[in-house]
Enzyme design. Sequence first.
Site, PDB file in Angstrom:
ATOM      1  N   LYS A 125       0.942  -1.317  -0.051  1.00 45.31           N
ATOM      2  CA  LYS A 125      -0.038   0.031  -0.155  1.00 45.31           C
ATOM      3  C   LYS A 125       0.968   1.370  -0.094  1.00 45.31           C
ATOM      4  CE  LYS A 125      -1.524   1.468   3.978  1.00 45.31           C
ATOM      5  NZ  LYS A 125      -1.198   2.873   4.246  1.00 45.31           N
ATOM      6  N   ASN A 126       1.954   1.238   0.737  1.00 44.41           N
ATOM      7  CA  ASN A 126       2.774   2.571   1.096  1.00 44.41           C
ATOM      8  C   ASN A 126       3.525   2.679  -0.246  1.00 44.41           C
ATOM      9  OD1 ASN A 126       1.279   3.094   3.251  1.00 44.41           O
ATOM     10  ND2 ASN A 126       2.702   2.325   4.775  1.00 44.41           N
ATOM     11  N   ARG A 130      -4.516  10.748   4.744  1.00 44.02           N
ATOM     12  CA  ARG A 130      -3.548  11.884   5.126  1.00 44.02           C
ATOM     13  C   ARG A 130      -2.583  11.549   3.756  1.00 44.02           C
ATOM     14  NH1 ARG A 130      -2.387  13.150   9.402  1.00 44.02           N
ATOM     15  NH2 ARG A 130      -0.275  14.019   9.004  1.00 44.02           N
ATOM     16  N   CYS A 159      -4.272  12.563  13.309  1.00 45.21           N
ATOM     17  CA  CYS A 159      -5.041  11.376  13.365  1.00 45.21           C
ATOM     18  C   CYS A 159      -4.875  10.428  14.344  1.00 45.21           C
ATOM     19  CB  CYS A 159      -4.590  10.563  12.057  1.00 45.21           C
ATOM     20  SG  CYS A 159      -2.875   9.391  12.350  1.00 45.21           S
ATOM     21  N   ARG A 176       1.230  14.361  13.500  1.00 42.46           N
ATOM     22  CA  ARG A 176       1.656  14.460  12.017  1.00 42.46           C
ATOM     23  C   ARG A 176       1.550  15.356  11.228  1.00 42.46           C
ATOM     24  NH1 ARG A 176      -0.862   8.480  10.084  1.00 42.46           N
ATOM     25  NH2 ARG A 176       1.006   8.700   8.675  1.00 42.46           N
ATOM     26  N   PRO A 177       2.232  16.323  11.532  1.00 43.06           N
ATOM     27  CA  PRO A 177       2.240  17.690  10.757  1.00 43.06           C
ATOM     28  C   PRO A 177       3.043  17.337   9.639  1.00 43.06           C
ATOM     29  CG  PRO A 177       4.022  17.508  12.713  1.00 43.06           C
ATOM     30  CD  PRO A 177       3.263  16.549  12.815  1.00 43.06           C
ATOM     31  N   ILE A 178       2.905  18.395   8.557  1.00 41.85           N
ATOM     32  CA  ILE A 178       3.666  18.173   7.227  1.00 41.85           C
ATOM     33  C   ILE A 178       4.776  19.554   7.240  1.00 41.85           C
ATOM     34  CG2 ILE A 178       1.737  16.702   5.839  1.00 41.85           C
ATOM     35  CD1 ILE A 178       1.032  19.336   4.657  1.00 41.85           C
ATOM     36  N   ASP A 179       5.058  20.042   8.271  1.00 42.10           N
ATOM     37  CA  ASP A 179       5.899  21.040   8.289  1.00 42.10           C
ATOM     38  C   ASP A 179       7.491  20.978   7.456  1.00 42.10           C
ATOM     39  OD1 ASP A 179       7.989  20.719  10.991  1.00 42.10           O
ATOM     40  OD2 ASP A 179       6.470  19.435  10.395  1.00 42.10           O
ATOM     41  N   LEU A 180       7.694  19.586   7.310  1.00 39.97           N
ATOM     42  CA  LEU A 180       8.964  19.107   6.828  1.00 39.97           C
ATOM     43  C   LEU A 180       8.753  19.223   5.070  1.00 39.97           C
ATOM     44  CD1 LEU A 180      10.292  16.478   9.043  1.00 39.97           C
ATOM     45  CD2 LEU A 180      10.700  19.024   9.267  1.00 39.97           C
ATOM     46  N   ASP A 224       4.958   0.301  12.081  1.00 36.19           N
ATOM     47  CA  ASP A 224       3.598  -0.423  11.702  1.00 36.19           C
ATOM     48  C   ASP A 224       3.461  -1.787  12.081  1.00 36.19           C
ATOM     49  OD1 ASP A 224       3.726   1.414   8.394  1.00 36.19           O
ATOM     50  OD2 ASP A 224       3.251   2.095  10.315  1.00 36.19           O
ATOM     51  N   ILE A 283       8.112   6.727  17.357  1.00 37.47           N
ATOM     52  CA  ILE A 283       7.851   7.240  15.899  1.00 37.47           C
ATOM     53  C   ILE A 283       6.633   8.258  16.151  1.00 37.47           C
ATOM     54  CG2 ILE A 283       7.560   7.254  13.227  1.00 37.47           C
ATOM     55  CD1 ILE A 283      10.339   6.193  13.992  1.00 37.47           C
ATOM     56  N   ARG A 306      -8.575  -0.532   4.820  1.00 35.97           N
ATOM     57  CA  ARG A 306      -7.925   0.549   4.041  1.00 35.97           C
ATOM     58  C   ARG A 306      -6.422  -0.082   3.825  1.00 35.97           C
ATOM     59  NH1 ARG A 306      -7.041   6.084   7.307  1.00 35.97           N
ATOM     60  NH2 ARG A 306      -5.680   6.444   5.586  1.00 35.97           N
TER      61      ARG A 306
HETATM   62  C1  EPZ Z   1       4.432   6.783   6.525  1.00 37.51           C
HETATM   63  O1  EPZ Z   1       3.717   7.726   7.219  1.00 37.51           O
HETATM   64  C2  EPZ Z   1       3.595   5.664   6.343  1.00 37.51           C
HETATM   65  N1  EPZ Z   1       2.427   6.096   5.646  1.00 37.51           N
HETATM   66  C3  EPZ Z   1       3.049   5.216   7.715  1.00 37.51           C
HETATM   67  O2  EPZ Z   1       2.292   4.217   7.581  1.00 37.51           O
HETATM   68  C4  EPZ Z   1       4.323   4.950   8.623  1.00 37.51           C
HETATM   69  O3  EPZ Z   1       3.809   4.674   9.913  1.00 37.51           O
HETATM   70  C5  EPZ Z   1       5.252   6.187   8.597  1.00 37.51           C
HETATM   71  O4  EPZ Z   1       5.697   6.415   7.171  1.00 37.51           O
HETATM   72  C6  EPZ Z   1       6.602   5.715   9.665  1.00 37.51           C
HETATM   73  O5  EPZ Z   1       7.034   4.622   8.862  1.00 37.51           O
HETATM   74  C7  EPZ Z   1       2.542   5.946   4.223  1.00 37.51           C
HETATM   75  O6  EPZ Z   1       3.627   5.570   3.621  1.00 37.51           O
HETATM   76  C8  EPZ Z   1       1.281   6.430   3.341  1.00 37.51           C
HETATM   77  P1  EPZ Z   1       6.466  10.094   8.466  1.00 37.51           P
HETATM   78  P2  EPZ Z   1       4.413   9.425   6.996  1.00 37.51           P
HETATM   79  O7  EPZ Z   1       6.284  11.418   7.805  1.00 37.51           O
HETATM   80  O8  EPZ Z   1       5.341   9.583   5.881  1.00 37.51           O
HETATM   81  C9  EPZ Z   1       6.812  13.498  12.082  1.00 37.51           C
HETATM   82  C10 EPZ Z   1       0.257   2.593   7.881  1.00 37.51           C
HETATM   83  O9  EPZ Z   1       0.048   2.011   8.961  1.00 37.51           O
HETATM   84  N2  EPZ Z   1       7.013  14.431  10.866  1.00 37.51           N
HETATM   85  O10 EPZ Z   1       7.714   9.216   8.210  1.00 37.51           O
HETATM   86  O11 EPZ Z   1       3.325  10.044   7.230  1.00 37.51           O
HETATM   87  C11 EPZ Z   1       5.663  12.575  12.408  1.00 37.51           C
HETATM   88  O12 EPZ Z   1       4.773  13.169  12.984  1.00 37.51           O
HETATM   89  C12 EPZ Z   1       0.859   4.054   7.922  1.00 37.51           C
HETATM   90  O13 EPZ Z   1       0.452   2.188   6.634  1.00 37.51           O
HETATM   91  C13 EPZ Z   1       7.104  15.677  11.145  1.00 37.51           C
HETATM   92  O14 EPZ Z   1       7.076  15.968  12.256  1.00 37.51           O
HETATM   93  O15 EPZ Z   1       5.355   9.532   8.477  1.00 37.51           O
HETATM   94  C14 EPZ Z   1       6.295  11.281  12.723  1.00 37.51           C
HETATM   95  O16 EPZ Z   1       6.413  11.529  14.236  1.00 37.51           O
HETATM   96  C15 EPZ Z   1       0.613   4.635   9.284  1.00 37.51           C
HETATM   97  N3  EPZ Z   1       6.755  16.665  10.214  1.00 37.51           N
HETATM   98  C16 EPZ Z   1       7.688  11.326  12.144  1.00 37.51           C
HETATM   99  O17 EPZ Z   1       7.943  12.547  11.704  1.00 37.51           O
HETATM  100  C17 EPZ Z   1       6.517  16.317   8.774  1.00 37.51           C
HETATM  101  O18 EPZ Z   1       6.420  17.279   7.909  1.00 37.51           O
HETATM  102  C18 EPZ Z   1       7.545  10.248  10.939  1.00 37.51           C
HETATM  103  O19 EPZ Z   1       6.627  10.471  10.200  1.00 37.51           O
HETATM  104  C19 EPZ Z   1       6.435  14.900   8.716  1.00 37.51           C
HETATM  105  C20 EPZ Z   1       6.442  13.971   9.703  1.00 37.51           C
END
Ligand code: EPZ
Length: 417
Positions: free
Chosen positions: A22-23, A93, A117, A122-126, A305, A327, A397
């Site tokens: 999926k991912n 998201r 969620c 889970r912000p997207i600031d980065l 996960d 995480i 999902r």
């Molecule tokens: C991906 O989510 C996966 N989703 C998630 O899988 C998985 O848990 C996660 O990576 C970690 O491995 C998809 O690929 C669609 P991150 P993602 O950005 O990209 C923080 C599942 O069960 N962060 O790597 O959203 C964030 O809050 C799902 O299939 C910021 O602070 O995760 C977290 O603490 C759930 N700012 C950490 O970084 C940002 O701009 C890692 O998040 C982005 C992230």
Amino acid sequence: MDKLKITGGARLNGPVRISGAKNSALPAMAACLLTEGELILENMPMVNDILTTRRLLRELGAEVEFDGGNTARLKATRIASHEAPYDLVKTMRASVLVLGPLLARFGKARVSLPGGCAIGARPIDLHIKGFEKLGATVNTEYGYVEAVANRLKGANIVFEKITVTGTENLMMAAALAEGQSTLVNAALEPEISDLADLLNKMGAKISGAGTSVITIEGVETLHGATHSIIPDRIETGTFLVAGAISESNLELTRCNPSHLSGVIEKLREAGAVIEEGADSMRVRGGNELRSADVITHEYPGFATDMQAQYMAMMTQAKGISLITESIFENRFMHASELMRMGANIRIDGSRAVVAGKSRLTGATVIASDLRASASLVLAALVAEGVTTVDRIYHLDRGYEKIEEKLRSFGAQIERLK
Ligand code: EPZ
């Protein structure tokens, strides 16, 4: 809302075919926005998040067709909108993955902020900082991110924190930027390398995917391509746990053991018997499991996960295990439901202390997110009596036909519509 009814204690025996990841499929679908050409994506998992992405891409004006099997044809010759609406983004998201491609090819994108969620803020600031580095002007107001740019310019982007979809979004955007970009402290997940493989087939110039420094030489345009999605390592891990905690003899086919070596190592440490082939694995259950502490980590560490599924397994292990979630800040929602089934778990912030082995008994439990729902299904497989898992839309999902797969190797499970 559908529910699953599971009678525990069945012996599990037989082969199960692992679906596409999926991912990996989600960013691959978003990549169709980068080109006028047609993308053909094979080994697609037919799960609800894929259908939500199809709906989103169609709303943007792309053509998306499935062949009734696991192949999708996607074409975004033109687009009718640059907006990913709240109604769709709030349900998934990962919709934020259209931001990079829209901005890179069309110079503008408007995407609803995903919001928090169940598992964390889970912000997207980065992501946003990265697009600004590539020269975009980004405004966040009225619940939306609005980004514009004439043509993105290559830049050196250093991620303060490792982010999977952040790396994917910026990699897709930089593929069409002017000049060279580097992504430093990039995510190493196999899904990143799979996306880079697809983009390179489309004519991109990406090197270093799978390492913490990815280099992208921007090109003017990208073309169509055919690509097969990698196997789902989290589905694979979920079935390994199903085998380890039950009297079982399971063969997992069309998987890639090298994508979850950190998980396999931990399951073996806890007593699971796992044999690896090139694209298959065998897991034999029925041995006494023993407690083993774990800390979730970015790839290649123990995947967050897999944390919920591992907790279910530790309820069946002899001894005390400490599970640390590093995480996401709120990813223990499954624990209270497991406790309703008789598990002995203490939560202290980002740590969970699990005392085993517990006698689990059937109950009605509620799923709170995708992986939490998988852990409840696993616990139900070994619980005495009947368990009803509610709100399994979470499960749908990300798991393709999970109850059919489980039933195919002996689980007593049915979906209550
Ligand atoms: C991906 O989510 C996966 N989703 C998630 O899988 C998985 O848990 C996660 O990576 C970690 O491995 C998809 O690929 C669609 P991150 P993602 O950005 O990209 C923080 C599942 O069960 N962060 O790597 O959203 C964030 O809050 C799902 O299939 C910021 O602070 O995760 C977290 O603490 C759930 N700012 C950490 O970084 C940002 O701009 C890692 O998040 C982005 C992230």
